[in-house]
Each structure stands twice: as structure tokens, then as C-alpha cells.
Design a protein around this motif. Structure first.
Motif, short mmCIF file in Angstrom:
data_model
loop_
_atom_site.label_atom_id
_atom_site.label_comp_id
_atom_site.label_asym_id
_atom_site.label_seq_id
_atom_site.Cartn_x
_atom_site.Cartn_y
_atom_site.Cartn_z
N ILE A 78 31.83 29.36 32.44
CA ILE A 78 31.51 29.17 33.86
C ILE A 78 31.67 30.50 34.60
N ALA A 79 32.73 31.23 34.29
CA ALA A 79 32.94 32.55 34.90
C ALA A 79 31.79 33.50 34.53
N LEU A 80 31.33 33.41 33.29
CA LEU A 80 30.25 34.30 32.85
C LEU A 80 28.92 33.96 33.52
N LEU A 81 28.77 32.72 33.98
CA LEU A 81 27.56 32.38 34.75
C LEU A 81 27.57 33.04 36.12
N GLY A 82 28.79 33.37 36.61
CA GLY A 82 28.84 34.06 37.91
C GLY A 82 29.65 33.34 38.98
N ILE A 83 30.61 32.50 38.54
CA ILE A 83 31.51 31.86 39.51
C ILE A 83 32.90 32.46 39.31
N GLY A 84 33.57 32.80 40.41
CA GLY A 84 34.92 33.35 40.32
C GLY A 84 35.86 32.61 41.23
N LEU A 85 37.07 32.32 40.74
CA LEU A 85 38.09 31.64 41.54
C LEU A 85 39.22 32.61 41.87
N VAL A 86 39.53 32.73 43.16
CA VAL A 86 40.74 33.45 43.59
C VAL A 86 41.77 32.36 43.87
N PRO A 87 42.71 32.14 42.93
CA PRO A 87 43.61 30.99 43.08
C PRO A 87 44.64 31.21 44.18
N GLU A 88 45.23 30.11 44.62
CA GLU A 88 46.23 30.16 45.68
C GLU A 88 47.36 31.12 45.30
N GLU A 89 47.76 31.11 44.03
CA GLU A 89 48.88 31.96 43.59
C GLU A 89 48.41 33.38 43.23
N ARG A 90 47.13 33.65 43.49
CA ARG A 90 46.52 34.99 43.44
C ARG A 90 46.20 35.52 42.05
N GLY A 91 47.04 35.25 41.06
CA GLY A 91 46.67 35.61 39.69
C GLY A 91 46.60 37.10 39.38
N ILE A 92 47.37 37.92 40.11
CA ILE A 92 47.39 39.34 39.77
C ILE A 92 48.58 39.62 38.84
N PHE A 93 48.54 40.77 38.17
CA PHE A 93 49.64 41.14 37.26
C PHE A 93 50.67 41.95 38.05
N GLY A 94 51.86 41.35 38.28
CA GLY A 94 52.86 41.98 39.12
C GLY A 94 53.45 43.26 38.56
N THR A 95 53.51 43.36 37.22
CA THR A 95 54.15 44.54 36.63
C THR A 95 53.14 45.65 36.34
N LEU A 129 46.76 52.44 44.90
CA LEU A 129 46.34 52.39 43.49
C LEU A 129 47.46 52.49 42.45
N THR A 130 48.49 53.31 42.76
CA THR A 130 49.53 53.52 41.75
C THR A 130 50.73 52.59 41.94
N ALA A 131 50.68 51.74 42.97
CA ALA A 131 51.79 50.80 43.20
C ALA A 131 51.68 49.62 42.23
N ALA A 132 52.82 49.03 41.90
CA ALA A 132 52.82 47.82 41.06
C ALA A 132 52.36 46.63 41.90
N GLY A 133 51.71 45.69 41.24
CA GLY A 133 51.22 44.49 41.93
C GLY A 133 52.29 43.82 42.75
N ASN A 134 53.50 43.68 42.17
CA ASN A 134 54.53 42.95 42.91
C ASN A 134 55.23 43.79 43.99
N ALA A 135 54.81 45.06 44.15
CA ALA A 135 55.33 45.87 45.26
C ALA A 135 54.42 45.77 46.49
#
Ligand code: ATP
Length: 235
Positions: A78-95, A129-135
Motif C-alpha cells: 500500500i505504501a508503494l502505491l503512494g499512500i503514507g501514514l504519519v502516525p500519532e506517535e510520529r514514528g521517528i528514530f529517537g537515537t 540536521l545533526t541533532a538526535a530525533g529525541n532532542a
């Protein structure tokens, strides 16, 4: 209308185990349109966007994107068809750093937004750019989360409560971002608790209660409509 919807839900139902969460949800989002899902806590808004993305283990009905049926496809397909979800919890890599987060979108398909365009849209992301996600601050994390999904090449973006917990000045920045994305032609389905925010950015509204569509409104809303939706949401 003559315009074929980009995203077309017909009688979408979904279950958590044995427990049914959605009942025959039907809605359309036109290409380049912004539709908001409104409703109180637990109404089923998050379940709708998870179902569109294929993240529920049981869903029935029809979810078509650009005329292609997605029921039966994996979240990755589904993502490869061109749909993207930005979830409530954001889903970024904090470290990982911001830059690393941008190099690791959930999927990569043709047409992903370049870093230069990302930086035009999100100057704050470039500055960090050089900051950690969780900062990052909550607003910066939200922008990074949206940027990662734009990197995937998705043309339809599902945003789950992008303004939750953010200060008013940051909410305004998110609003500008959504307006820019709309100008670029993205199709957007927004889950929002913040009705004032939703009312400003959306072309249409779908009100959800107990896993069902209970009302539909076309924007721009008149003051009587705004009052009645506000009353409904705050009961
Ligand atoms: P919120 O703003 O609180 O996220 P929502 O409108 O997005 O509200 P959903 O999260 O979609 O609501 O929840 C819809 C219903 O599904 C609720 O009754 C909720 O309790 C139930 N539900 C949500 N997640 C699960 C789960 N993982 N397992 C079982 N039931 C769930």
C-alpha cells in the motif's frame, strides 16, 4: 463531481480481534483535496487511517487509491502505491540524527521528495540536521515525521493528530506546511481533535462516532455549521 477521487473508501469495516471498530465507512478525498476526520476520543478516526494503510489484521469493504483496490494488500504494498501514514506517535528514530532519519524513510519509491525540497518546506529541519530525533521539540519531531513520509514518494498523506500537544505558534507552522503540501498537489486525510485548525485547512469534513460516519460537511463552513460541529465534539 467529474473529478475521480484519489482515495475512495466504500463500506470499510475493521476489527480489533473479535471486536468490531468500523461499520461501513464510506468517504472520498479528491486529488489535491484535504478532508478532516472529526470525532470524539475513541470514535474510530485512528482506526480509519490504520485501516487505509493496511495495519488492521481484519478489514473488509473497499479502499481504492487512484483506482486500485488495496484490500488484501500488505502495508508495504500500500505504501508503494503512494499512500503514507504519519502516525500519532510520529514514528521517528529517537537515537538517530535528523539526517539519518531522512535517509531511512519507511519505504522508497519513485518521486520521493528531495532533501532540497524538504528543506524549503521545513527550514527548521535543516537547522537541526545533526541533532538526535529525541532532542527535537514536539513541533520539530512532527515536521521530521511528515518529512520522512514525503521522502517515500507518497502522493496521499494520512496525518494522525499532527497538532496534538503543540503550542499555538507551532500549530500555525503545521498549518502552513499542510497548505504548501496542498499547493503541491498532495491528497491529504487529516485526523484532528483541534476543530479550529481542521476548519481552516480542510475542504470537507467527515464526522465519526462509534465507528460510523454520522455527518459530512463541505467547506468553507458557515458559522452555524461551525457552532453545531463544535457543540457535537465537546459533548
Ligand atoms: P483517539 O483520538 O482517542 O485516538 P479515535 O477516534 O482515533 O480516538 P480509535 O483510536 O480509532 O479512536 O479507537 C476506536 C475504538 O477502537 C475505540 O473504542 C478503542 O477503544 C478501540 N481500539 C483502539 N485501538 C484498539 C486496540 N489496539 N485493540 C482493541 N481496541 C482498540
Amino acid at each position: 463531481s467529474l473529478v475521480k477521487p484519489a482515495l475512495e473508501l466504500r463500506n470499510l469495516s475493521a476489527w480489533y480481534g473479535e471486536s468490531r471498530a468500523l461499520y461501513d465507512v464510506s468517504l472520498d478525498v479528491k486529488p489535491g483535496g484535504v478532508v478532516s476526520l472529526l470525532g470524539r476520543n475513541g470514535a474510530g478516526k485512528t482506526t480509519i487511517v490504520k485501516s487505509i494503510m493496511g495495519l488492521m489484521n481484519r478489514r473488509e469493504g473497499s479502499v481504492r487509491f487512484e483506482n486500485r483496490e488495496t484490500i488484501g494488500l500488505s502495508p508495504r504494498k500500500i505504501a508503494l502505491l503512494g499512500i503514507g501514514l504519519v502516525p500519532e506517535e510520529r514514528g521517528i528514530f529517537g537515537t538517530l540524527t535528523v539526517q539519518e532519519n531522512l535517509m531511512l524513510p519507511p519505504v522508497v519509491r519513485d518521486g520521493g521528495m528531495t532533501l532540497e525540497r524538504i528543506f524549503d518546506l521545513f527550514p527548521n529541519v535543516r537547522a537541526r540536521l545533526t541533532a538526535a530525533g529525541n532532542a527535537l521539540s514536539g513541533g520539530e519531531q512532527q515536521m521530521l515525521a511528515i518529512a520522512r513520509i514525503l521522502r517515500t514518494g507518497a502522493r496521499a498523506i494520512l496525518l494522525d493528530e499532527p497538532t496534538e500537544g503543540l503550542a499555538p505558534v507551532i500549530v500555525q507552522q503545521i498549518r502552513k506546511t499542510i497548505e504548501s503540501m496542498k499547493e503541491m498537489g498532495f491528497t491529504i486525510l487529516l485526523v484532528e481533535q483541534n476543530f479550529d485548525f481542521a476548519a481552516r485547512v480542510s475542504d470537507a469534513f467527515v464526522v465519526i462516532e462509534n465507528g460510523r460516519v454520522v455527518d459530512r460537511l463541505e467547506g468553507p463552513l458557515g458559522s452555524a455549521e461551525i457552532e453545531s460541529v463544535r457543540r457535537f465534539l465537546s459533548v
